[in-house]
Design a protein around this motif. Structure first.
Motif, PDB file in Angstrom:
ATOM      1  N   TRP A 287      10.168  17.398  -1.187  1.00  0.00           N
ATOM      2  CA  TRP A 287       9.142  18.054  -2.006  1.00  0.00           C
ATOM      3  C   TRP A 287       7.794  17.324  -1.956  1.00  0.00           C
ATOM      4  O   TRP A 287       6.847  17.723  -2.619  1.00  0.00           O
ATOM      5  CB  TRP A 287       9.619  18.201  -3.446  1.00  0.00           C
ATOM      6  CG  TRP A 287      10.438  19.440  -3.610  1.00  0.00           C
ATOM      7  CD1 TRP A 287      11.789  19.538  -3.660  1.00  0.00           C
ATOM      8  CD2 TRP A 287       9.942  20.777  -3.691  1.00  0.00           C
ATOM      9  NE1 TRP A 287      12.170  20.850  -3.770  1.00  0.00           N
ATOM     10  CE2 TRP A 287      11.061  21.626  -3.793  1.00  0.00           C
ATOM     11  CE3 TRP A 287       8.670  21.338  -3.679  1.00  0.00           C
ATOM     12  CZ2 TRP A 287      10.939  23.017  -3.885  1.00  0.00           C
ATOM     13  CZ3 TRP A 287       8.550  22.719  -3.780  1.00  0.00           C
ATOM     14  CH2 TRP A 287       9.664  23.547  -3.883  1.00  0.00           C
ATOM     15  N   GLY A 288       7.707  16.273  -1.178  1.00  0.00           N
ATOM     16  CA  GLY A 288       6.412  15.621  -0.973  1.00  0.00           C
ATOM     17  C   GLY A 288       5.974  14.740  -2.117  1.00  0.00           C
ATOM     18  O   GLY A 288       4.769  14.585  -2.350  1.00  0.00           O
ATOM     19  N   LYS A 289       6.926  14.129  -2.814  1.00  0.00           N
ATOM     20  CA  LYS A 289       6.562  13.244  -3.923  1.00  0.00           C
ATOM     21  C   LYS A 289       5.695  12.094  -3.432  1.00  0.00           C
ATOM     22  O   LYS A 289       4.625  11.816  -3.986  1.00  0.00           O
ATOM     23  CB  LYS A 289       7.829  12.709  -4.608  1.00  0.00           C
ATOM     24  CG  LYS A 289       8.748  13.781  -5.152  1.00  0.00           C
ATOM     25  CD  LYS A 289       9.993  13.214  -5.802  1.00  0.00           C
ATOM     26  CE  LYS A 289      10.939  12.568  -4.820  1.00  0.00           C
ATOM     27  NZ  LYS A 289      11.524  13.519  -3.848  1.00  0.00           N
ATOM     28  N   SER A 290       6.169  11.410  -2.391  1.00  0.00           N
ATOM     29  CA  SER A 290       5.438  10.248  -1.874  1.00  0.00           C
ATOM     30  C   SER A 290       4.101  10.659  -1.274  1.00  0.00           C
ATOM     31  O   SER A 290       3.075  10.003  -1.511  1.00  0.00           O
ATOM     32  CB  SER A 290       6.283   9.525  -0.824  1.00  0.00           C
ATOM     33  OG  SER A 290       7.522   9.124  -1.362  1.00  0.00           O
ATOM     34  N   THR A 291       4.089  11.734  -0.511  1.00  0.00           N
ATOM     35  CA  THR A 291       2.841  12.188   0.116  1.00  0.00           C
ATOM     36  C   THR A 291       1.822  12.593  -0.938  1.00  0.00           C
ATOM     37  O   THR A 291       0.627  12.276  -0.835  1.00  0.00           O
ATOM     38  CB  THR A 291       3.119  13.369   1.057  1.00  0.00           C
ATOM     39  OG1 THR A 291       4.031  12.937   2.081  1.00  0.00           O
ATOM     40  CG2 THR A 291       1.837  13.867   1.710  1.00  0.00           C
TER      41      THR A 291
ATOM     42  N   ARG B  86       9.550   0.489  13.289  1.00  0.00           N
ATOM     43  CA  ARG B  86       8.310   1.026  13.846  1.00  0.00           C
ATOM     44  C   ARG B  86       7.710   2.108  12.949  1.00  0.00           C
ATOM     45  O   ARG B  86       6.505   2.114  12.680  1.00  0.00           O
ATOM     46  CB  ARG B  86       8.568   1.612  15.243  1.00  0.00           C
ATOM     47  CG  ARG B  86       8.865   0.599  16.308  1.00  0.00           C
ATOM     48  CD  ARG B  86       8.765   1.246  17.693  1.00  0.00           C
ATOM     49  NE  ARG B  86       9.705   2.344  17.864  1.00  0.00           N
ATOM     50  CZ  ARG B  86      10.942   2.195  18.309  1.00  0.00           C
ATOM     51  NH1 ARG B  86      11.403   0.978  18.586  1.00  0.00           N
ATOM     52  NH2 ARG B  86      11.734   3.242  18.470  1.00  0.00           N
ATOM     53  N   GLN B  87       8.552   3.032  12.491  1.00  0.00           N
ATOM     54  CA  GLN B  87       8.052   4.134  11.670  1.00  0.00           C
ATOM     55  C   GLN B  87       7.496   3.633  10.340  1.00  0.00           C
ATOM     56  O   GLN B  87       6.453   4.088   9.887  1.00  0.00           O
ATOM     57  CB  GLN B  87       9.178   5.142  11.423  1.00  0.00           C
ATOM     58  CG  GLN B  87       9.565   5.956  12.640  1.00  0.00           C
ATOM     59  CD  GLN B  87       8.666   7.156  12.845  1.00  0.00           C
ATOM     60  OE1 GLN B  87       8.070   7.679  11.901  1.00  0.00           O
ATOM     61  NE2 GLN B  87       8.569   7.622  14.084  1.00  0.00           N
ATOM     62  N   ALA B  88       8.195   2.683   9.713  1.00  0.00           N
ATOM     63  CA  ALA B  88       7.721   2.153   8.432  1.00  0.00           C
ATOM     64  C   ALA B  88       6.401   1.416   8.612  1.00  0.00           C
ATOM     65  O   ALA B  88       5.474   1.552   7.793  1.00  0.00           O
ATOM     66  CB  ALA B  88       8.774   1.229   7.822  1.00  0.00           C
ATOM     67  N   GLU B  89       6.296   0.643   9.693  1.00  0.00           N
ATOM     68  CA  GLU B  89       5.044  -0.077   9.943  1.00  0.00           C
ATOM     69  C   GLU B  89       3.918   0.901  10.244  1.00  0.00           C
ATOM     70  O   GLU B  89       2.790   0.729   9.772  1.00  0.00           O
ATOM     71  CB  GLU B  89       5.235  -1.057  11.096  1.00  0.00           C
ATOM     72  CG  GLU B  89       4.071  -2.028  11.259  1.00  0.00           C
ATOM     73  CD  GLU B  89       4.347  -3.072  12.310  1.00  0.00           C
ATOM     74  OE1 GLU B  89       3.517  -3.999  12.426  1.00  0.00           O
ATOM     75  OE2 GLU B  89       5.360  -2.973  13.029  1.00  0.00           O
ATOM     76  N   ARG B  90       4.234   1.953  10.996  1.00  0.00           N
ATOM     77  CA  ARG B  90       3.224   2.965  11.320  1.00  0.00           C
ATOM     78  C   ARG B  90       2.725   3.671  10.065  1.00  0.00           C
ATOM     79  O   ARG B  90       1.556   4.037   9.958  1.00  0.00           O
ATOM     80  CB  ARG B  90       3.815   3.977  12.298  1.00  0.00           C
ATOM     81  CG  ARG B  90       2.810   4.962  12.868  1.00  0.00           C
ATOM     82  CD  ARG B  90       3.528   5.962  13.770  1.00  0.00           C
ATOM     83  NE  ARG B  90       4.263   5.291  14.837  1.00  0.00           N
ATOM     84  CZ  ARG B  90       5.226   5.865  15.539  1.00  0.00           C
ATOM     85  NH1 ARG B  90       5.583   7.113  15.307  1.00  0.00           N
ATOM     86  NH2 ARG B  90       5.832   5.201  16.492  1.00  0.00           N
ATOM     87  N   SER B  91       3.622   3.860   9.090  1.00  0.00           N
ATOM     88  CA  SER B  91       3.226   4.544   7.851  1.00  0.00           C
ATOM     89  C   SER B  91       2.486   3.628   6.890  1.00  0.00           C
ATOM     90  O   SER B  91       2.020   4.071   5.844  1.00  0.00           O
ATOM     91  CB  SER B  91       4.469   5.120   7.158  1.00  0.00           C
ATOM     92  OG  SER B  91       5.241   4.085   6.562  1.00  0.00           O
TER      93      SER B  91
ATOM     94  N   LEU C 144       0.826  -1.197   0.000  1.00  0.00           N
ATOM     95  CA  LEU C 144       0.000   0.000   0.000  1.00  0.00           C
ATOM     96  C   LEU C 144       0.861   1.248   0.000  1.00  0.00           C
ATOM     97  O   LEU C 144       2.026   1.230   0.405  1.00  0.00           O
ATOM     98  CB  LEU C 144      -0.902  -0.016   1.234  1.00  0.00           C
ATOM     99  CG  LEU C 144      -1.882  -1.181   1.338  1.00  0.00           C
ATOM    100  CD1 LEU C 144      -2.587  -1.140   2.680  1.00  0.00           C
ATOM    101  CD2 LEU C 144      -2.881  -1.158   0.193  1.00  0.00           C
ATOM    102  N   PRO C 145       0.295   2.376  -0.441  1.00  0.00           N
ATOM    103  CA  PRO C 145       1.016   3.644  -0.328  1.00  0.00           C
ATOM    104  C   PRO C 145       1.281   3.958   1.130  1.00  0.00           C
ATOM    105  O   PRO C 145       0.589   3.474   2.030  1.00  0.00           O
ATOM    106  CB  PRO C 145       0.041   4.663  -0.949  1.00  0.00           C
ATOM    107  CG  PRO C 145      -0.911   3.853  -1.767  1.00  0.00           C
ATOM    108  CD  PRO C 145      -1.015   2.526  -1.088  1.00  0.00           C
ATOM    109  N   PRO C 146       2.286   4.786   1.415  1.00  0.00           N
ATOM    110  CA  PRO C 146       2.547   5.160   2.810  1.00  0.00           C
ATOM    111  C   PRO C 146       1.376   5.939   3.388  1.00  0.00           C
ATOM    112  O   PRO C 146       0.633   6.614   2.658  1.00  0.00           O
ATOM    113  CB  PRO C 146       3.799   6.041   2.705  1.00  0.00           C
ATOM    114  CG  PRO C 146       3.842   6.505   1.287  1.00  0.00           C
ATOM    115  CD  PRO C 146       3.227   5.412   0.471  1.00  0.00           C
ATOM    116  N   ALA C 147       1.207   5.833   4.698  1.00  0.00           N
ATOM    117  CA  ALA C 147       0.122   6.546   5.363  1.00  0.00           C
ATOM    118  C   ALA C 147       0.349   8.049   5.240  1.00  0.00           C
ATOM    119  O   ALA C 147       1.476   8.534   5.274  1.00  0.00           O
ATOM    120  CB  ALA C 147       0.043   6.138   6.829  1.00  0.00           C
TER     121      ALA C 147
END
Length: 587
Positions: free
Chosen positions: A37-41, A506-511, A2-5
């Motif tokens: 620059w927020g590419k992923s977001t 933890r951070q990757a799983e949270r996202s 899935l895409p990141p949170a």
């Protein structure tokens, strides 16, 4: 996958979504922009209403087998490939024949899908993984659109597809926040109306999303009536300057840094603008400048002239990069960087000091010991005992002076005359002045501490942690692995690195990026094969990702490793692959 949170403070951007909608009508979209620059977001925001398969590319994907396996896993929801077939598929052998691999995807693909390959700049030029991506782009099944994101031009041959009109090229422009978007974001992030400071924040960030977010972090906890004064107080939030230095400038070429520095200090200019008489016009700029404009590091000022974006200008102005960051009182010597993680070498003015300039092996040993002392002075008696342990100290004074002179010569090169080097000595002690040099282990420890602090506060620390993770390239002074004098700093750096990896899991799983969490958990176990929490967490991540065969194999590895050190495994699977509920990492 899935895409990141989406981050907590996220604002709707219909204009940007419309740009992405239009771009993805073509077979391939390349979104090129620098860090932050927020590419992923932006793509995650767009993906809420589009069927998306997501793979975040990293350095490990230079391995063709790993890349192909993760690619299939990302596309799994859109492929008619039962798990039993997928697990028996000879992925590596198939991937070596890129055409056959793409044929399998074309056969198995059901319906429409968009494949996002995030951060494809990590794929090495001429690598088999890069060639597989090229083949996928050129022969993608009709129902598949491909979106590539990169911080710099990726090592992919897309010109033929461009010539045929199959590629949409997007740069940092559409990602830039306008004042209204800045106001909406600040109001959401700070929990109070922020329209009154939106314009000055936009000016000091140039609408760069990461800079806007870091400015909001700096304002958080400050009363709203004090926001204007806080913005005017200094050259920018400390975290922003650190981010620009470590995430942006550290990855740029010497030519790009020189160009940005020149634009930032152009004479006769007020503020960040470099327009006016003598300004560089777009047609006069070298190709490097065009690339910087595309990636959002340099922008066009009114009238068509160019300027460095404001956060970078501020960073350059306070001297947080290169030799300027390490200038101290006295005469400046060369720009010196000490690489101690994974080995030892000294870089002087951007080039490694060659072996021929080290007139004495003892000079290198002297510098290593002083680096391990982290700026603390060492007595001459200590150093003589270290360098010549079996000889009488009264005979060694002159020899130590010769070694000290050789070390200075290697560090300063042809700038010995009139230059103050980092080696400081008097009649009694010798030390290495860390203020005048860049030492990778010190930079790693500083950045790791800051990233872990951000993680403990519960914020989105993935970028800071990833940056710290990249700095750790191996054990401190790995060439002297059994030297007791290096052990304290080596253990401290390694322990901090393991903490960073736990936090990244933890951070990757949270996202919501389970594949990234798995990758960091695997890396954690590469560095500490007996970390029981990491084993259990990895098994849980694999199980939740539907990778039951791998989970079963990892459970066997876990129990074997625990028994090897005489520990009874705390988790016992009652047959079959464990269905874990715990996440990786401590806590």
């Amino acid at each position: 996958m899935l895409p990141p949170a989406l981050p907590d403070a996220c604002v709707e951007r219909p204009g940007l979504v419309a740009v992405l909608d239009a771009a993805v009508r073509r077979r391939v979209t390349l979104l090129l922009a620098g860090p932050g620059w927020g590419k992923s977001t932006s793509l995650a925001l767009w993906a809420r209403s589009n069927p998306v398969a997501w793979l975040t590319v990293d350095e490990d994907h230079s391995d063709l087998g790993r890349f192909a396996s993760d690619l299939l896993l990302a596309l799994q929801p859109f492929l008619d490939l039962p798990e039993a077939v997928r697990e028996d598929l000879p992925v590596l052998e198939l991937a070596r024949d890129a055409a056959a691999f793409v044929d399998v995807l074309a056969f198995a693909l059901r319906g429409q899908a968009v494949l996002v390959l995030d951060d494809v700049h990590h794929l090495p030029e001429q690598s088999a993984a890069a060639r597989l991506v090229e083949r996928l782009c050129s022969r993608a099944p009709g129902g598949l659109r491909i979106v590539l994101t990169a911080r710099r031009e990726p090592a992919l041959r897309l010109d033929r597809l461009r010539g045929r009109g199959h590629v949409s090229d997007l740069d940092a422009g559409p990602l830039r926040m306008d004042p209204a978007t800045v106001a909406a974001f600040l109001s959401s992030a700070l929990g109070a109306p922020a329209g009154g400071v939106a314009e000055p924040v936009h000016r000091c960030t140039d609408g760069w999303p990461a800079a806007v977010r870091l400015t909001a972090d700096a304002l958080r906890g400050t009363p709203p009536h004090s926001w204007p004064q806080a913005l005017a107080a200094g050259p920018g939030p400390r975290l922003m300057l650190r981010y620009v230095r470590e995430e942006v400038l550290a990855g740029e070429s010497a030519d790009a840094l020189e160009l940005m520095a020149g634009l930032a200090r152009q004479p006769g200019v007020t503020g960040p603008e470099v327009g006016g008489p003598g300004a560089a016009e777009p047609e006069e700029l070298p190709r490097a400048a065009d690339d910087l404009v595309r990636r959002g590091l340099v922008a066009e000022a009114p009238g068509g002239a160019t300027r460095v974006v404001e956060p970078i200008r501020r960073c350059l102005a306070v001297g947080t990069t290169g030799a300027a960051a390490r200038t101290t009182a006295g005469r400046a010597g060369p720009d010196l960087a000490f690489h101690t993680l994974g080995g030892f070498r000294v870089v002087r003015d951007g080039r490694a000091v060659p072996t021929t300039e080290w007139k004495s092996a003892k000079a290198r040993h002297l510098l290593k010991l002083l680096l391990a002392r982290r700026g603390r002075p060492a007595s001459r008696e200590q150093l003589m005992d270290f360098l010549w342990p079996d000889e009488a100290p009264e005979r060694l004074g002159n020899r130590l002076s010769v070694v000290l002179s050789a070390a200075r010569a290697a560090l300063l090169g042809d700038r010995r005359s009139g230059a103050d080097g980092p080696l400081v000595a008097d009649r009694d002690v010798i030390l290495l002045d860390l203020r005048r040099i860049d030492v990778d282990v010190e930079r790693f420890l500083e950045q790791a501490a800051e990233a872990l602090d951000a993680d403990r506060r519960g914020g989105d620390a993935l970028a800071l942690l990833s940056s710290a993770h990249r700095l750790y390239r191996g054990a401190f002074l790995a060439d002297d692995l059994y030297a007791e004098w290096a052990e304290p700093l080596r253990e401290e750096a390694h322990s901090e690195f393991l903490c960073v990896l736990h936090a990244l899991v933890r951070q990757a799983e949270r996202s919501g990026d389970t594949t990234l969490a798995i990758r960091f958990a695997l890396r954690l176990l590469e560095h500490d094969a007996y970390d029981e929490q990491a084993h259990i967490g990895l098994i849980g991540l694999l199980t939740r990702a539907g990778r039951h065969g791998e989970a079963r194999r990892r459970y066997g590895t876990y129990t074997a490793q625990m028994r090897a050190i005489g520990v009874t495994p705390s988790y016992a699977a009652g047959g079959g692959a464990p269905a874990m509920r715990r996440s990786a990492g401590p806590g």
